[in-house]
Write an enzyme that holds these catalytic residues in place. Structure first.
Site: not given
Lengths: 441, 441, 441, 441
Positions: D69, D141-142, D264, D269, D276
């Site tokens: 406890h 839009t879309h 890598s 990139k 993200e």
């Protein structure tokens, strides 16, 4: 996961050290496979192995701060350690070839520890089923007395459910034992299929067939949902123990340690805190399902949104289910079971639990179902101290077609529980010579 | 589920009429089994069948208002219709013997319709894989160009994932095809095992081994999670189509009907509304997981808290996944695919996608990985209109060990995609004589 | 939502008819505002109103099949009805100017019906609090007896929680009462701010300040989470009633109708099915939180993935919380409360509930806390039929510093419940002349 | 939460040390309040303070293993340290009087650090709004081009949403700043209201009015849902940055560090990994909603099932939202914004974005809406390299009522964005002398 809820054997697999060691093992295995298939010069692997004696996590972490890329930091570290031969390390590979394969190995190794624990749950529940196959306990629906069953029967229902959940977990662990060595977008642009196959086989994994940059996340989501289902099966067992433990019921109690204290304010308290704790753990485990599913929806050949989620939920889920199995096992093993109290509770309510059998008897004697139903309902709802059978027999349309003696014998005969079904189904357990694998308790 | 998202063939199985017809079928089957095992008088079933010609739903509903119990209303209706022989109806049974068995039959029948639809998805995806096995499209990670793949390869990744989800759904459908006839607390107090077995076999179901009052809800939760996993696999495909459909990408477009209109304000609009709609449907399907799991934790031999949940989520989940499969099939079948645009998009960015292959080439030529990496990074990040290879060759340490001709040939050779892997894996599909089961499009 | 769980007054607002009527109302209001600001010819609104007498839903639905766009079908229908003047309808507007504004009106109107219901819950709980302010009931922690409280006190805790949830719901309803008339991407490209303001004010709504094409979905997600929180507050109340209703406890029971039947197998059963049903409803309501949040993450100026979700969850959530409030009110109003049983349950366990007070007494008398704690723990855990105080006094270190008389008086004095706090806080309710707004029961 | 996602200032508040220090502070404050109200001897608090110099966590942990406890271990430790006067420590209190009050203080202190961070988000977004109020960017839009807006307008929509979420978070933090000192079942059995009031006021908290043993968990669930809503608002912003960052769009990019490496395998990139990463964090934060709500449904006066959940999710949620705000701020501050690319993207598609304005123009010139719509739709869908206006003017019914000059002037005038609205609403920010609180960037 916080240490309080992390079994050490499982937690170890999710340390930084274990991860980097595995990354290195994978790089070496890939070199070996490439060497075997003559993609890189003969002897490369050996040279690399010789050159790198230690994985200095601190140094890698410092590189990561600069490069902002964990695998590149690792690979750069290795290359710098290895010297010229180091340029073959990670040749033709992308980070996920390492990361996802290592993740599969971490999952595989820690799930083995989880699955081993499920066997203990089976054993301890079978022991209780054997011992209490015939221990009568009130069956309750809606929290209200229904008809008697036996405690063995109750535990058998739980065991069957848990075993189904475990079987799904085995299948999920199999689905997720998958790595890759197919490069940046999974197309084998730089490393052919054979090399991948050779490499993964040596690691005990299967390849992702048409990978993107990563192994498909449905595999991981399926693992997490299967863990959540097992956790929820265990929670149902724990909730029922909490019910049995209530002051007014008192039939099956969670054990209370000699030196344990239940409350800082009330010295008499003995609470089922283990079972309650596991109900909370099950809530945590269910909570991982949704983010695991959202992780599946990566954009195109992948984005990295799943990574932060997985760093947390995959080790946490596997630790927690391991913890939950450990504690469930202990709780079930140590239960304080009070058959005397069960008997009292059955008998305390004027025989109401007999109404189902009596209904069939009256129908058998020719009374229409609805009429019989209403007669019994009325007798059983009477606010009285008398036994329900006595009240019922005051009804003339009843006493015309039956009597106390008939009713009693019918009762005795009808309140049976299919104990033999237990004995047949768990026949091994019921053999006299069955030795409890956990030792005697 | 609202009609807009309910395939009529599936929805029909979840109507009141289908349910009551099934309840009646179950009562008759139980009578037949009891008669066969001599629990009730010979001829009872026939008499009941003869006496009851119509199931008057309105009348049953009115009874339910009075009795506040749906099965009792149904049984009472039957008994009143049948006369004296009616007292054997529901003999020894509890409501869940009917309700859960009927639920299993509803699920089984409607899941058959769902599973049949999954075969169409397989066919239509295989068709696209065959046609576009070699159609080059940029592979994208983090939304940024990586290395090229082929559209067939992309679809193969989706197909494999969907097929895994489908295989889990088959298994889940099997887990849930379970009924019961074991009475109020599952103990066979009034009906022996053999009768249950005989009865359920005739209905095509397996028995719940050690039931409580109900069939264990882990079976249903597992079905719902499997449906949610398939929905999420389909959502990943739809999200990618939405990405390809973007004005700036324009590679793979959702079809737009001749008379269709895209916006009340902007007449030019052609939006991927089908794919977007299905992303919303997937959110709905995932939302059923949590309540389905909470439903597992029934108290003791059962409470009825799961019932309101299941009335909604089980038919809704099965309708929605059927709808989602129908629409996914149509969207994939009708896609407008623009290989010319894919080619342009690949070539629009100064050959950046070549950096991976060039890295390996420089390493092969003897340059340390890190040095090669930095040289290429620097060349590819140059803000210039020139092709990346030209910029790179300005770097002396590069031009010392390679040249434009070598680089070009290396490039051509290294940017391959394992198209043969597609052809081998889907060899049936790639046979010239393969006839598209859906007819030509 | 299925009719079984849909209050008709709320459901009506979510019919197709209500929606189309509202769309028309919004188109007219926009025309009026544009006319007022001289964007369109004077008299246009009147002419349109005169020309269109009926909204033929069937005709619109048929147009929708052709155009595959719901608002364009509606606008085209209106224009065809109205003739030349019809070209001003929807002038400068985008579909969401209609759809989102109408949704706000549907939510606003139906939430008013929900919020009115919450007042009834307050009233009925206050009535119980007043009546049972001093009705002693055992306080239970971990399902185990702790110290006594009163039933009024228990209900006050529930009421305070429910009122917090209701206050958040009011705030959420306010957040969502927002429309727009700012065009295709919210920029007022074709309709100035003043017109939007004029228009929305006449509809009782506020404008979305910097809209995309749509009203921001955080507003709707916040509504759904607030509903889920209220549902969960109500579920806590229902779970406790289920506990009190248990056969072994029997203190506070859900009412059972005269003609109601509890089980098809066991005529004696009286189950808390209403409370159980609402626990299931709360699960459904919590399940809407996740998709409502996912709906917030629309791409750029919007995509339509939220639409399928909202068609289902917004009306369903509002119907279900309305249903839940209706049923909760009835259940609380009709509770069967048994103070005699509460008293027995308190006294049945050898005075264990006194340990907290005795601990303080011994400390007061000078005994160290830990020593006092262990003495009391030991006495209260003794397996004996004697009262705990008697057992305790056998301990010499206790009897040295206190005696039975002292202990008794201390007990009486210490087991108090702050009933006056109830009376002060709900002082209006406790005035003798307080008239129950629901009539006497 | 793992250190990677834990801001140190927030994490510190959730250490064991901070917790025990706070527990001790609460015990002392309670002693002081009791002393003030003459419940315990004068001078007690001072003596206790003097006697206890150090909180030895190790020693307490060892005691906890024995007593099972946590609070009793702590109190026992204190008493043993303090000697005879120690018996007054925790007098009349229950563990939750400490634990829940401490939890409130931990939340309060760490939420202050979170709320301070939200102000930085406001500042950095306002800076971007000011700078890019008139920077034209295509509205989508879309995922498909709609009409142009400005980047400032886009950010304003995000800011407004974030500020709503922040305002709800302030309110939630207020709801949860509640402690208790009302004893085992909240009834003030041993400590009167005044003492609780005095005590909590000195700690800066309000009392729970009619507590059970614990503070009501709706308060905590509301905090968690409010955090999840803010996280989701931030995720929408991050998703849009990921879209803008796509290779084919390239309008607004996440910054890329000088020494950073993106892959890598592919040196070119530059990925939006920050954005993200935060999408993943938002998934984690949403996942806490469900267990937080389940925690509300404690049995009777409490069970302890919520405790394991809260040990994990409350610190984790507060750490993660702090981390998310830190990173969001950095990402927005450092964005690379490319107005030239925005312009190109607008102009790349034959003027399709003009269709909305042209529609209104043709209506204005008297053409029926539907006819105008179809003419424009047909012209804009033509597969051609010509500008849409040129194609449209080939339609005779169009060229009859307008011409190129008129169309051009109409266009210019109609494609406006309500930039003034931005300037008015954020007028402070737009004052020339506005000094950016973060310094110049």
């Amino acid at each position: 996961m916080i240490p309080r809820y992390s079994p050490p054997d499982i937690a170890e697999i999710w340390t930084e050290k274990w991860k980097y060691d595995t990354w290195f093992e994978i790089e070496l295995s890939a070199l070996r496979a490439m060497e075997h298939h003559k993609m890189i010069p003969k002897g490369t692997t050996k040279s690399v192995e010789k050159a790198i004696n230690v994985i200095d996590i601190e140094a890698i972490k410092n590189l990561e701060k600069e490069l902002r890329h964990d695998v590149l930091a690792f690979v750069t570290y290795l290359e710098r350690q290895a010297g010229p031969v180091g340029r073959w390390i990670h040749y033709g590979m992308t980070s996920s070839d390492i990361v996802d394969t290592a993740l599969a190995l971490q999952i595989d190794n820690s799930m083995n520890l989880v699955l081993a624990r499920t066997a203990l749950m089976t054993v301890v529940l079978k022991e209780k089923i054997k011992k209490h196959a015939s221990t009568r306990i009130m069956g309750r629906t809606h929290g209200v007395h229904a008809e008697p069953t036996t405690l063995g029967y109750v535990f058998a229902g739980h065991l069957e459910e848990i075993e189904r959940s475990v079987s799904r977990l085995y299948s999920a662990a199999d689905f997720v034992a998958v790595g890759k060595l197919s490069g940046a977008v999974g197309t084998h642009a730089h490393i052919p299929e054979e090399v991948e196959y050779h490499h993964l086989k040596s690691l005990g994994l299967k390849p992702e067939l048409f990978a993107t940059q990563v192994v498909s996340r449905d595999r991981h989501a399926n693992l997490i949902t299967s863990i959540a289902l097992l956790a929820t099966s265990l929670e149902r067992l724990m909730v029922n123990i909490r019910h049995y433990h209530r002051t007014e019921v008192g039939e099956v109690l969670e054990a209370f340690g000699e030196s344990q204290r239940g409350s800082s304010a009330m010295p008499h308290k003995q609470n089922p805190i283990g079972a309650e704790n596991l109900c909370g753990i099950a809530r945590l485990l269910r909570s991982y399902v949704h983010p695991a599913m959202e992780d599946m929806i990566l954009w195109h050949e992948r984005d990295i949104s799943h990574s932060s989620v997985e760093r947390v939920i995959i080790p946490d889920a596997i630790c927690l289910i391991g913890y939950m199995l450990d504690k469930s096992f202990e709780i079930i093993r140590d239960l304080k079971i009070d058959p005397e109290r069960m008997k009292q509770n059955i008998e305390n309510h004027n025989g109401q639990y007999l109404t189902g059998g009596v209904l069939l008897h009256l129908i058998w004697q020719g009374m229409p179902r609805e009429k019989a139903y209403l007669a019994i309902k009325s007798a059983s709802h009477a606010e009285t101290a008398y036994h329900f059978i006595s009240v019922l027999l005051e009804n003339k349309s009843v006493s015309k077609i039956t009597n106390r003696t008939k009713l009693k014998s019918v009762m005795a005969q009808k309140q049976n529980v299919a104990v033999n079904k237990l004995k047949e189904h768990y026949s091994d357990t019921f053999r006299p010579q069955w030795v409890h694998p956990l030792g005697s308790k």
